[in-house]
Design a protein around this motif. Structure first.
Motif, PDB file in Angstrom:
ATOM      1  N   PHE A   1      10.064 -33.827  26.647  1.00 35.24           N
ATOM      2  CA  PHE A   1      10.295 -34.458  25.257  1.00 35.24           C
ATOM      3  C   PHE A   1      11.268 -34.086  24.433  1.00 35.24           C
ATOM      4  CE2 PHE A   1       8.721 -35.904  21.285  1.00 35.24           C
ATOM      5  CZ  PHE A   1       9.097 -37.113  21.149  1.00 35.24           C
ATOM      6  N   ALA A   2      10.979 -32.789  24.359  1.00 38.46           N
ATOM      7  CA  ALA A   2      11.967 -32.240  23.276  1.00 38.46           C
ATOM      8  C   ALA A   2      13.399 -32.123  23.767  1.00 38.46           C
ATOM      9  CB  ALA A   2      11.472 -30.704  23.034  1.00 38.46           C
ATOM     10  N   ALA A   3      13.530 -31.780  25.032  1.00 38.32           N
ATOM     11  CA  ALA A   3      14.779 -31.447  25.411  1.00 38.32           C
ATOM     12  C   ALA A   3      15.668 -32.862  25.785  1.00 38.32           C
ATOM     13  CB  ALA A   3      14.810 -30.840  27.025  1.00 38.32           C
ATOM     14  N   GLN A   4      14.857 -34.202  25.953  1.00 37.97           N
ATOM     15  CA  GLN A   4      15.651 -35.182  26.345  1.00 37.97           C
ATOM     16  C   GLN A   4      15.818 -36.105  25.145  1.00 37.97           C
ATOM     17  OE1 GLN A   4      14.621 -37.509  29.676  1.00 37.97           O
ATOM     18  NE2 GLN A   4      14.568 -35.677  31.079  1.00 37.97           N
ATOM     19  N   SER A   5      14.809 -35.964  24.001  1.00 38.11           N
ATOM     20  CA  SER A   5      14.956 -36.611  22.853  1.00 38.11           C
ATOM     21  C   SER A   5      15.537 -35.970  21.750  1.00 38.11           C
ATOM     22  CB  SER A   5      13.536 -37.154  22.264  1.00 38.11           C
ATOM     23  OG  SER A   5      12.722 -36.132  21.854  1.00 38.11           O
ATOM     24  N   GLY A   6      16.090 -34.949  21.774  1.00 42.68           N
ATOM     25  CA  GLY A   6      16.808 -34.224  20.577  1.00 42.68           C
ATOM     26  C   GLY A   6      15.929 -33.471  19.806  1.00 42.68           C
ATOM     27  N   GLY A   7      14.719 -33.268  20.090  1.00 39.19           N
ATOM     28  CA  GLY A   7      13.587 -32.144  19.318  1.00 39.19           C
ATOM     29  C   GLY A   7      12.479 -33.130  19.066  1.00 39.19           C
ATOM     30  N   THR A   8      11.583 -32.264  18.339  1.00 38.58           N
ATOM     31  CA  THR A   8      10.333 -33.153  17.833  1.00 38.58           C
ATOM     32  C   THR A   8      10.048 -33.415  16.601  1.00 38.58           C
ATOM     33  OG1 THR A   8       9.349 -31.131  17.900  1.00 38.58           O
ATOM     34  CG2 THR A   8       8.948 -31.746  20.045  1.00 38.58           C
ATOM     35  N   THR A   9      11.123 -32.908  15.669  1.00 39.21           N
ATOM     36  CA  THR A   9      11.193 -33.316  14.210  1.00 39.21           C
ATOM     37  C   THR A   9      12.195 -34.139  13.718  1.00 39.21           C
ATOM     38  OG1 THR A   9      10.422 -30.981  14.154  1.00 39.21           O
ATOM     39  CG2 THR A   9      11.112 -31.865  12.202  1.00 39.21           C
ATOM     40  N   VAL A  10      11.798 -35.059  12.783  1.00 37.90           N
ATOM     41  CA  VAL A  10      12.861 -35.742  12.206  1.00 37.90           C
ATOM     42  C   VAL A  10      12.585 -35.548  10.814  1.00 37.90           C
ATOM     43  CG1 VAL A  10      13.092 -38.186  11.635  1.00 37.90           C
ATOM     44  CG2 VAL A  10      12.302 -37.564  13.588  1.00 37.90           C
ATOM     45  N   TYR A  11      14.122 -35.290  10.163  1.00 40.24           N
ATOM     46  CA  TYR A  11      14.017 -34.942   8.787  1.00 40.24           C
ATOM     47  C   TYR A  11      14.160 -36.041   7.839  1.00 40.24           C
ATOM     48  CZ  TYR A  11      13.903 -30.200  10.453  1.00 40.24           C
ATOM     49  OH  TYR A  11      13.526 -29.061  11.113  1.00 40.24           O
ATOM     50  N   PHE A  12      13.861 -36.122   6.676  1.00 39.86           N
ATOM     51  CA  PHE A  12      14.013 -37.234   5.579  1.00 39.86           C
ATOM     52  C   PHE A  12      14.765 -36.345   4.242  1.00 39.86           C
ATOM     53  CE2 PHE A  12      10.709 -38.679   7.899  1.00 39.86           C
ATOM     54  CZ  PHE A  12      10.700 -40.076   7.645  1.00 39.86           C
ATOM     55  N   GLY A  13      15.344 -37.113   3.476  1.00 39.63           N
ATOM     56  CA  GLY A  13      15.736 -36.528   2.134  1.00 39.63           C
ATOM     57  C   GLY A  13      14.749 -36.210   1.499  1.00 39.63           C
ATOM     58  N   ALA A  14      15.012 -35.419   0.552  1.00 38.53           N
ATOM     59  CA  ALA A  14      14.183 -34.879  -0.715  1.00 38.53           C
ATOM     60  C   ALA A  14      13.623 -36.256  -1.474  1.00 38.53           C
ATOM     61  CB  ALA A  14      14.898 -33.859  -1.761  1.00 38.53           C
TER      62      ALA A  14
ATOM     63  N   VAL B   1      17.789 -39.791  16.439  1.00 38.01           N
ATOM     64  CA  VAL B   1      16.459 -39.050  17.101  1.00 38.01           C
ATOM     65  C   VAL B   1      15.247 -39.772  17.794  1.00 38.01           C
ATOM     66  CG1 VAL B   1      15.069 -37.057  16.831  1.00 38.01           C
ATOM     67  CG2 VAL B   1      17.241 -36.645  16.076  1.00 38.01           C
ATOM     68  N   LEU B   2      14.722 -40.726  16.591  1.00 33.78           N
ATOM     69  CA  LEU B   2      13.846 -41.524  16.943  1.00 33.78           C
ATOM     70  C   LEU B   2      13.905 -42.616  18.107  1.00 33.78           C
ATOM     71  CD1 LEU B   2      12.232 -42.319  13.331  1.00 33.78           C
ATOM     72  CD2 LEU B   2      11.184 -41.279  15.333  1.00 33.78           C
ATOM     73  N   ALA B   3      15.437 -42.959  18.159  1.00 32.38           N
ATOM     74  CA  ALA B   3      15.658 -43.982  19.231  1.00 32.38           C
ATOM     75  C   ALA B   3      15.472 -43.281  20.545  1.00 32.38           C
ATOM     76  CB  ALA B   3      17.077 -44.612  18.814  1.00 32.38           C
ATOM     77  N   ALA B   4      16.097 -41.919  20.602  1.00 33.44           N
ATOM     78  CA  ALA B   4      16.122 -41.063  21.857  1.00 33.44           C
ATOM     79  C   ALA B   4      14.374 -40.693  22.039  1.00 33.44           C
ATOM     80  CB  ALA B   4      16.544 -39.983  21.781  1.00 33.44           C
ATOM     81  N   GLN B   5      13.627 -40.677  21.398  1.00 32.09           N
ATOM     82  CA  GLN B   5      12.203 -40.564  21.447  1.00 32.09           C
ATOM     83  C   GLN B   5      11.406 -41.610  21.663  1.00 32.09           C
ATOM     84  OE1 GLN B   5      10.997 -38.778  17.325  1.00 32.09           O
ATOM     85  NE2 GLN B   5      11.411 -36.634  18.036  1.00 32.09           N
ATOM     86  N   ALA B   6      11.914 -42.917  21.224  1.00 34.47           N
ATOM     87  CA  ALA B   6      11.251 -44.111  21.678  1.00 34.47           C
ATOM     88  C   ALA B   6      11.605 -44.484  23.135  1.00 34.47           C
ATOM     89  CB  ALA B   6      11.696 -45.262  20.765  1.00 34.47           C
ATOM     90  N   ALA B   7      12.896 -44.248  23.551  1.00 37.42           N
ATOM     91  CA  ALA B   7      13.338 -44.371  24.861  1.00 37.42           C
ATOM     92  C   ALA B   7      12.572 -43.368  26.161  1.00 37.42           C
ATOM     93  CB  ALA B   7      14.735 -43.882  25.114  1.00 37.42           C
ATOM     94  N   TRP B   8      12.170 -42.157  25.530  1.00 34.57           N
ATOM     95  CA  TRP B   8      11.430 -41.215  26.229  1.00 34.57           C
ATOM     96  C   TRP B   8       9.894 -41.798  26.560  1.00 34.57           C
ATOM     97  CZ3 TRP B   8       7.268 -38.159  26.480  1.00 34.57           C
ATOM     98  CH2 TRP B   8       7.010 -37.404  27.365  1.00 34.57           C
ATOM     99  N   LEU B   9       9.409 -42.246  25.106  1.00 34.78           N
ATOM    100  CA  LEU B   9       7.937 -42.753  25.327  1.00 34.78           C
ATOM    101  C   LEU B   9       7.933 -44.162  26.291  1.00 34.78           C
ATOM    102  CD1 LEU B   9       6.975 -41.985  21.485  1.00 34.78           C
ATOM    103  CD2 LEU B   9       6.126 -41.028  23.447  1.00 34.78           C
ATOM    104  N   ARG B  10       8.798 -44.973  26.066  1.00 36.90           N
ATOM    105  CA  ARG B  10       8.787 -45.867  27.026  1.00 36.90           C
ATOM    106  C   ARG B  10       8.858 -45.640  28.359  1.00 36.90           C
ATOM    107  NH1 ARG B  10      12.511 -47.827  23.305  1.00 36.90           N
ATOM    108  NH2 ARG B  10      14.232 -47.929  24.709  1.00 36.90           N
ATOM    109  N   ARG B  11       9.546 -44.523  28.669  1.00 38.81           N
ATOM    110  CA  ARG B  11       9.486 -44.093  30.076  1.00 38.81           C
ATOM    111  C   ARG B  11       8.313 -43.320  30.694  1.00 38.81           C
ATOM    112  NH1 ARG B  11      14.723 -42.549  28.887  1.00 38.81           N
ATOM    113  NH2 ARG B  11      13.785 -40.330  28.808  1.00 38.81           N
TER     114      ARG B  11
END
Length: 150
Positions: free
Chosen positions: A48-61, A73-83
């Motif tokens: 999951f971490a390797a194929q989706s660009g990590g496990t953390t998504v950052y926001f602005g202050a 990053v969330l789009a890559a994570q969503a693709a992995w989760l759908r698979r």
């Protein structure tokens, strides 16, 4: 005399052959350290971490809006989760480090919900994603959400 020397030579040669047969073979050991083979949930987390660009998504202050890098990053994570529909993730939201306890909980919850909403819009089933906010109870990275594969 030659016969005696010949007999001694044959006896010694036979003894040497028998000695070689009794010696254990030597196995060469590799000097390179072997990487442990990941299995089960650890393998899924690493993938999951390797194929989706990590496990953390950052926001602005002081922001709960997802910036374009976070959406990528969330789009890559969503693709992995759908698979991998057998995998469930928990999104952990964190507030800013200087926030009060209540404000950090609220901001962390809004950030986690924002990330969850985007994953659902990208086709991830709702049953596959849960959220929590830690605020100051469990200090994290600050200004971020972390997706944990469970």
């Amino acid at each position: 005399m030659h016969r005696i020397m010949f007999a001694v030579a044959l006896t010694l040669a036979g003894t040497a052959v028998q000695a070689q047969r009794r010696l254990p073979t030597i196995i060469k050991l590799s000097r390179e350290p072997q990487q442990p083979v990941l299995q089960g949930i650890d393998a899924l987390r690493a993938d999951f971490a390797a194929q989706s660009g990590g496990t953390t998504v950052y926001f602005g202050a002081e922001s709960v809006t997802l910036a374009p890098p976070a959406r990528t990053v969330l789009a890559a994570q969503a693709a992995w989760l759908r698979r991998h529909p057998e995998v469930v993730v928990r999104i952990e939201g964190y507030g800013d480090t200087g926030d009060t306890r209540d404000h950090a909980l609220a901001v962390g919850a809004r950030r986690a919900e924002e990330a969850r909403s985007l994953l659902l819009l990208m086709g991830v089933p709702a049953a596959q994603v849960s959220i929590t906010s830690w605020g100051k109870e469990r200090p994290g990275l600050g200004r971020a959400v972390t997706l944990l594969v469970r």
